[in-house]
Design an enzyme around this catalytic site. Sequence first.
Site, PDB file in Angstrom:
ATOM      1  N   LYS A  85       0.844  -1.206   0.000  1.00 41.65           N
ATOM      2  CA  LYS A  85       0.000   0.000   0.000  1.00 41.65           C
ATOM      3  C   LYS A  85       0.881   1.259   0.000  1.00 41.65           C
ATOM      4  CE  LYS A  85      -2.628  -1.739   3.558  1.00 41.65           C
ATOM      5  NZ  LYS A  85      -2.390  -3.161   3.562  1.00 41.65           N
ATOM      6  N   THR A  86       1.906   1.278   0.862  1.00 41.27           N
ATOM      7  CA  THR A  86       2.810   2.440   0.914  1.00 41.27           C
ATOM      8  C   THR A  86       3.581   2.566  -0.395  1.00 41.27           C
ATOM      9  OG1 THR A  86       3.099   1.851   3.237  1.00 41.27           O
ATOM     10  CG2 THR A  86       4.532   3.582   2.378  1.00 41.27           C
ATOM     11  N   ASP A 130      -0.995   5.881   7.174  1.00 42.68           N
ATOM     12  CA  ASP A 130      -1.091   4.435   7.346  1.00 42.68           C
ATOM     13  C   ASP A 130      -1.956   4.124   8.572  1.00 42.68           C
ATOM     14  OD1 ASP A 130      -0.595   1.861   6.634  1.00 42.68           O
ATOM     15  OD2 ASP A 130       1.463   1.799   7.361  1.00 42.68           O
ATOM     16  N   THR A 179      -5.641  -1.957   7.254  1.00 38.26           N
ATOM     17  CA  THR A 179      -5.836  -3.409   7.187  1.00 38.26           C
ATOM     18  C   THR A 179      -7.270  -3.738   7.600  1.00 38.26           C
ATOM     19  OG1 THR A 179      -4.981  -3.480   9.436  1.00 38.26           O
ATOM     20  CG2 THR A 179      -3.433  -4.010   7.671  1.00 38.26           C
ATOM     21  N   ARG A 238       6.262  -8.367   1.066  1.00 41.82           N
ATOM     22  CA  ARG A 238       7.166  -8.007   2.175  1.00 41.82           C
ATOM     23  C   ARG A 238       7.810  -9.258   2.765  1.00 41.82           C
ATOM     24  NH1 ARG A 238       4.345  -4.514   6.228  1.00 41.82           N
ATOM     25  NH2 ARG A 238       4.910  -2.816   4.831  1.00 41.82           N
TER      26      ARG A 238
END
Length: 359
Positions: A85-86, A130, A179, A238
């Site tokens: 997302k980032t 975030d 999330t 990740r």
Amino acid sequence: MSIISDNNDFKSEKSLHKGNKNPVIKPETIEADKNFENSIRPKSFDAYIGQTALKETLKITIEAAKKREQPLDHLLFYGPPGLGKTTLAGVIAEQMGVNIKITSAPALERPRDIIGILMSLKGGEILFIDEIHRLNKVAEEILYPAMEDFYLDMTTGKSQTVKTLRIPLPKFTLIGATTKAGELSGPLRDRFGIIHRLEFYTEDELAQVIKRTAGILNIEITEEGAHAIARRSRGTPRIANRLIKRVSDFALVKHDGKITEDVANESLDILKIDTFGLDTTDRCLLRLIIEKYDGGPVGVETIAAAIGEDVRTIEDVCEPYLLQAGLLQRTPRGRKVSPAAYRHLGIIDMDINDQKSLF
Ligand code: ADE
């Protein structure tokens, strides 16, 4: 219900889990990994692998905003942690040719935190928040007029002399990431023009991510080696990027440095990451439900207390992938394991066997 298990039962998984509190496989950001993540972040849509449908939509949205010479609509990304997302917000900023300021809701605790960051924005810039579902009520109230009409309402003075100052802000784009889209308040959710879900990555997409990272880090890896790591990365780039570093260390120390399928599998076995990408916490959770609660349903608080994890970690980190992999089910009365979880753990459910023998 009686159960036949291999010798790796709940108690032994639990003791392993206790000594493994910061596993390599958890998709949340680890502070020490931030520099590494930043150094390999793709900067363009071409370099960003996966999320194909979302990328296509975003390209059109960006093109249209540029043609209108307007900032992008506010965007909300939701989905499990570690899916990019980032990274995607960074790609959008790069494509729009604007600066991005990155923060997270827990860092915006006091009104002055959010006011400060809003007032520091320049026209067209992107503010990325975030974990936006964790924003407190006061910060949310400050954000509403800023998002909708680009101004801040500030009060000065006390009781009878109180005055409201309306401060204009430059037009900016807020990109929120969460999330837990369900925990976002309705009014905040409604102020995002575009809402998108990020999906887990396929094995092929993860293998591409792994090969790209290997290229940047000068790590030699075969196609099969990349796929072996991809299969155990729980659909999450990740995790894939973290595993490649661990496997590369192993390849260097125990072999000739090259990551082949065998080297990857051997290394991941040692890290106790199984063929589904589950680690000791996940297996401990499934075994607990099977061995202590007859396969469920059982409440998440009970599970958390029994395995010594917090509820948030279970809900945000373990469960999304266990649900997606079809190993766990959420019911109104709690969590239940699926027959696939019994098979994966090598546990034979005697009820299922007894039923079969009746026919
Ligand atoms: N690293 C992390 N996520 C990535 C992605 N989606 N594409 C390429 N590299 C990545």
